[in-house]
Design an enzyme around this catalytic site. Structure first.
Site, PDB file in Angstrom:
ATOM      1  N   GLU A  37       0.847  -1.143   0.128  1.00  0.00           N
ATOM      2  CA  GLU A  37       0.025   0.001  -0.141  1.00  0.00           C
ATOM      3  C   GLU A  37       1.018   1.377   0.216  1.00  0.00           C
ATOM      4  O   GLU A  37       1.925   1.394   0.862  1.00  0.00           O
ATOM      5  CB  GLU A  37      -0.902   0.093   1.400  1.00  0.00           C
ATOM      6  N   HIS A 100      -4.448   6.759  -0.342  1.00  0.00           N
ATOM      7  CA  HIS A 100      -3.893   5.554  -0.392  1.00  0.00           C
ATOM      8  C   HIS A 100      -4.555   4.544  -1.232  1.00  0.00           C
ATOM      9  O   HIS A 100      -5.553   4.609  -1.975  1.00  0.00           O
ATOM     10  CB  HIS A 100      -3.834   5.030   1.196  1.00  0.00           C
ATOM     11  N   HIS A 102      -5.357   0.349  -2.378  1.00  0.00           N
ATOM     12  CA  HIS A 102      -5.795  -0.803  -1.741  1.00  0.00           C
ATOM     13  C   HIS A 102      -5.526  -1.922  -2.893  1.00  0.00           C
ATOM     14  O   HIS A 102      -5.768  -1.726  -4.098  1.00  0.00           O
ATOM     15  CB  HIS A 102      -7.456  -0.688  -1.560  1.00  0.00           C
ATOM     16  N   ASP A 113      -9.507   2.870   8.146  1.00  0.00           N
ATOM     17  CA  ASP A 113      -9.398   3.871   7.219  1.00  0.00           C
ATOM     18  C   ASP A 113     -10.381   5.036   7.701  1.00  0.00           C
ATOM     19  O   ASP A 113     -10.107   6.208   7.886  1.00  0.00           O
ATOM     20  CB  ASP A 113      -9.966   3.422   5.753  1.00  0.00           C
TER      21      ASP A 113
END
Ligand SMILES: [Zn+2]
Length: 166
Positions: A37, A100, A102, A113
């Site tokens: 990630e 971010h 995934h 999150d």
């Protein structure tokens, strides 16, 4: 070809996401099975009086971050970078949210999150009462908007970008 991404947000205005930002974020997609990630901060400009927000910059992963296949920890170095970008832009380019990646095609946020996003809404410094959150999946980028409220913050999905159609 990547197109600019526009989201009309009822009661807020237009959110525009630049082509070059989309291209940069797509380059961090977790396509191969070992990719970790990535994440950072979203930077944008509040344009004139008609309520348009242009999101056109970001901070890339920093060496001080922690990056795993299914976890990401954003270090304080991102805040320092945002300060620097803000000053160098004559205070026009400012912190507007978080991004971010995934390792799933169409991303959904996790409880971690959501906690991170609520902390950002409650504790960080930003203009107005909203922040934007991108999760970059393997085929789609999704955008959520967080609105700070006295009791419960509101977090809602406001848009989706299909990289396969780009
Ligand atoms: Zn996540």
């Amino acid at each position: 070809m990547t197109n600019e991404w526009e989201i009309e947000v009822h009661g807020y205005g237009l959110v525009r996401i630049s082509k070059s930002l989309i291209e940069h974020l797509l380059s961090y997609r977790q396509i191969n099975s070992s990719a970790a990630e990535s994440g950072g901060v979203l930077i944008g400009k509040h344009l004139n009086s008609n309520g348009t927000l242009l999101i056109d910059d970001y901070t890339p992963p920093q060496p001080s971050d922690r990056q795993g296949r299914y976890e990401y920890y954003r270090s304080d170095d991102h805040n320092r970078l945002v300060q620097k970008i803000w000053q160098e832009s004559q205070r026009k380019s400012t912190y507007v949210g978080l991004w971010h990646t995934h390792a799933e095609p169409i991303p959904n946020y996790s409880s971690v999150d959501k906690r991170d996003w609520n902390i950002a809404l409650n504790k960080s410094m930003y203009e107005g009462d909203r922040l934007f959150y991108f999760i970059v999946g393997q085929t789609h980028i999704r955008c959520w908007m967080g609105t700070k409220r006295a009791v419960f913050n509101k977090i809602e999905l406001i848009g989706e970008y299909n990289a396969n159609l780009a």
